[in-house]
Structure formats: structure tokens, C-alpha cells
Design a protein around this motif. Structure first.
Motif: not given
Length: 422
Positions: A182-195
Motif C-alpha cells: 500500500f505504501h510501497q515501503g516508504f513508511s518504515l512502520y509497516n506494522i503500525g499501519f497494520t495494527a
């Protein structure tokens, strides 16, 4: 000795163990054993949703004791899983240490870790489940809210709280693999988005049954002197350790600064350990300095932010791609309705560095822009979707900002290299 520290996993695990012991001992500097015990009981039974400063609701000693316990728990998970420490594990551990000062505790994190492990066992798909489990403790308040926040009978609350935690943990690996696209790796906190997505889902269920969860804002003041001394000494010691390991030189540091950080660059596998430790410590010092220079408070949440930035100095962040984000958050915060010295605005600045890859990939000007957009986005109503049950709300917001900015910048800015997501 130097070669041992550079290469041996035992040395890394020993260093984490020593940090846990340090946090344990520091707890007794601020409070008596009885005060720590009483404070720990408050921490374990508090809903813990954003923003619950353990310095405020309990005491400093209990918060440091909680940090030690959380670190011991993480080391136990590494031990039984036989997981080797890499850059992502380092980032996860220091994020856990940071959030142990607000929101996470030994009780509300355990069932989430078990849920991730359960998926690993039943899926029969080989993957490194430990980083997801450690980062997944972002949903710790979800467990605490169900256990203690709905006035349920004690046993019922405990059973339902841990069941919800295991369900959330079980689906964390599935969704995190999907949302990174979704964010193409430009947000380092991927688990934050998932959570954030999982927390919003459960919040919708709670509202359907008229179970109310209200975000809180409990923060402490008056700890700058002792906390700044603790952080500055710790990060300075780590810097000199890295400098020593790197033969008292900065060789390799300029190469690290050329990394965009997109997708979470694994610095420990790319560079000498001494270089990475220097980068981490400089980020820690800059983060601490930012809080102090704008007149902010070093309380539980902001210290959590500092440790998270420090930890991600091993994964994707460096001083060159982080500073533009801080500048952007400060500029927009200063010229808008935000109080840049408030804890909320400081957290937006520190956790906004999740967008460091935008700065590193597209350039510092766009990093400043990303920081400015981020503070406007994260300080609005996004946290209401999950009522603060996702401690990584800024990671949730960062995912949306990155998802909007990345495709636009991809059309406007020519970058022939690194087009494939790492």
C-alpha cells in the motif's frame, strides 16, 4: 575483544541483557521497592490506550521496571525461537523498550506474541515471525482495554482480553505482508499501519455493542534534567563504542548516508557494526536534543519516541533522511494551530520519521514536505478510528501519507535507480 563485539551473536545478546539489568537497577534510583510494586500493578491493569504515560499514572521506577521486564521478555522470545539478532530485531527491541514507558507491558503483550506464533505454526509457511510478534505488541492496549476497560467480571475480562490479543496477533503476519504494498515501503512502520487497521476493525465491533473506548491524554512533566542525563550518557557511550569498533574512524559512515532507507534497509548486513552504532547514537542524540530545544518534556511517550528513532537507526533511518522530516513537522507546527512543544506534536515529529525513506529517496525538500503533511494528518481524527488502541498511530498515519505522496512524486521526480521495492 573488539573482534568479539563485531561478530558474535552472544555479544549482542549480552549487550541487550546488560541494558535490561541497567533499566532494572535504575528503577530503584527513583522509587522504593514498595512504590515500584504498587506502580507496576497500576501499569498492568491500566487500559493503556493513547496517550497513557506510565510516569504519570504510576511512577518513574515502575516504568523503568516495566522496560526491564519487556526487554527480558523479548530476549526470552529470541532464545526459545533461536532467532539471530539482525537489524529488524534491533529496531523491534528498542521500540519495545521505548513503548514500555507508555502503553506496553508484560501482560498485554504476551497474548499478541502467542497469536503470531500460532499463525507461524499452523500456516506451515516459513518466515521470520519474531519481528512481527515484537512489533505487533503495538496492539497491547487492545488486550488491556478488553481485560480492564469494559467493567467485565475479572475472569471474563482476562479471558476475552487475551483471546482478542491472540486473534489480533494471528492475523498480523497476513495483513502486514499485504499492506506493505500500500505504501510501497516508504513508511518504515509497516506494522503500525497494520495494527491501525486491526484496531479500527475491533473498534467497529465494540461500537456495535455500545462498548465505548475513549482516547486519553495523560502525560507527565518535570523529568527533563534526569532523563536528559540518562539519554545523553547512554547514546554517547554507544557512539564511542561504535567509534572504537570502527577503529576510531568514520570510514563507511558517508556510504550509509547515501541509503534511501526505502523498505527498511538492513544496515547491520550492509555496513560495519561500529558505523551502524554511531548512526543510531547520533539519531538518539538528535531526537533528545529536538525535544529539549523546543521546550518539550522528556516524559514516558517522548522517551518512547526517542528510543524508537534510535532503534530504527539500524533499519532505514539516518541523520540525513531524518532531519528534513523533523524540520517539516516543526515548520508546519510552528505556523499552524499546533503547539510544537506539546507531547502530541513532539511525538508527531519523532514518529514522523517513519517517512524518512521519502526524504532519502526523493530528496530533503520532499522530506520537509512529507513532515509538514504528516503533522497535519496525524494530529487530526485518525486516532479515533482505533481509539488509541494502536500505539503506533503515527505509523498508521505514515502509511496513508506515504501511499498518497509516493505515486505523485514518482511521476514528478526522476529516480531511475531503486525502483523495485526492497
Amino acid at each position: 575483544m573488539r573482534l568479539f563485539l563485531k561478530s558474535d551473536q552472544r555479544a549482542i545478546n549480552y549487550s541487550f541483557f546488560m541494558l535490561a539489568v541497567l533499566l532494572f537497577l535504575l528503577a530503584f534510583i527513583w522509587n522504593t521497592p514498595l512504590e515500584i510494586w504498587k506502580g507496576s500493578r497500576i501499569i498492568f491493569t491500566a487500559p493503556g490506550n493513547l496517550i497513557t504515560d506510565y510516569f504519570k499514572i504510576a511512577n518513574v521506577g515502575a516504568a523503568f521496571m516495566n522496560g526491564a521486564l519487556m526487554l527480558f521478555q523479548a530476549l526470552f522470545v529470541l532464545k526459545i525461537s533461536k532467532t539471530k539478532v539482525n537489524s529488524m530485531i534491533v529496531a523491534a527491541i528498542f521500540t519495545i523498550v521505548g513503548f514500555s514507558f507508555f502503553g506496553k507491558n508484560l501482560y498485554n503483550s504476551t497474548s499478541i506474541i502467542l497469536g503470531v506464533y500460532l499463525y507461524y505454526r499452523v500456516s506451515k509457511i516459513p518466515f521470520n515471525w519474531v519481528p512481527i510478534a515484537l512489533f505487533g505488541t503495538a496492539l497491547g492496549p487492545l488486550v488491556s482495554v478488553v481485560s480492564f476497560g469494559f467493567s467485565l467480571p475479572t475472569i471474563t475480562g482476562l479471558l476475552l482480553g487475551n483471546l482478542v490479543g491472540m486473534i489480533a496477533g494471528f492475523f498480523m503476519p497476513i495483513l502486514s505482508q499485504h499492506f506493505v504494498k500500500f505504501h510501497q515501503g516508504f513508511s518504515l512502520y509497516n506494522i503500525g499501519f497494520t495494527a491501525g487497521m486491526i484496531g479500527s476493525f475491533f473498534m467497529a465491533i465494540f461500537q456495535s455493542f455500545e462498548l465505548k473506548v475513549t482516547p486519553v491524554y495523560l502525560v507527565s512533566q518535570g523529568h527533563n534534567r534526569e532523563m536528559s542525563l540518562f539519554l545523553i550518557l547512554l547514546f554517547s557511550l554507544i557512539f564511542f563504542l561504535g567509534w572504537w569498533l570502527n577503529d576510531f574512524s568514520l570510514v563507511g559512515f558517508s556510504s550509509l548516508l547515501k541509503e534511501s532507507g526505502r523498505g527498511g534497509s538492513d544496515y547491520f548486513s550492509q555496513f560495519e557494526k561500529g558505523v551502524v552504532l554511531m548512526n543510531m547514537s547520533l539519531l538518539g542524540l538528535i531526537s533528545t536534543g529536538y525535544v529539549l530545544c523546543i521546550g518539550g518534556e522528556l516524559n514516558g511517550p517522548t522517551i518512547g519516541g526517542v528510543f524508537t528513532v534510535f532503534g530504527f537507526g539500524a533499519v532505514g533511518k539516518h541523520i540525513k533522511n531524518v532531519i528534513p522530516i523533523l524540520v517539516g513537522v516543526f515548520i508546519v507546527g510552528y505556523f499552524s494551530a499546533h503547539d510544537v512543544s506539546s507531547t502530541a506534536a513532539i511525538l508527531a515529529a519523532l514518529f514522523g520519521t517513519t517517512l524518512a525513506p521519502i526524504s532519502g529517496y526523493y530528496g530533503p525538500i520532499f522530506g520537509v514536505l512529507a513532515g509538514g503533511i504528516f503533522i497535519m494528518f496525524t494530529t487530526n481524527s485518525l486516532a479515533q478510528l482505533h481509539a488509541g488502541m494502536n500505539l503506533y498511530n503515527n505509523g498508521f498515519a505514515g502509511g496513508f501519507v506515504a501511499a498518497v505522496m509516493a505515486p505523485i512524486l514518482d511521476k514528478l521526480v526522476s529516480r531511475p535507480k531503486e525502483k523495485n521495492l526492497k
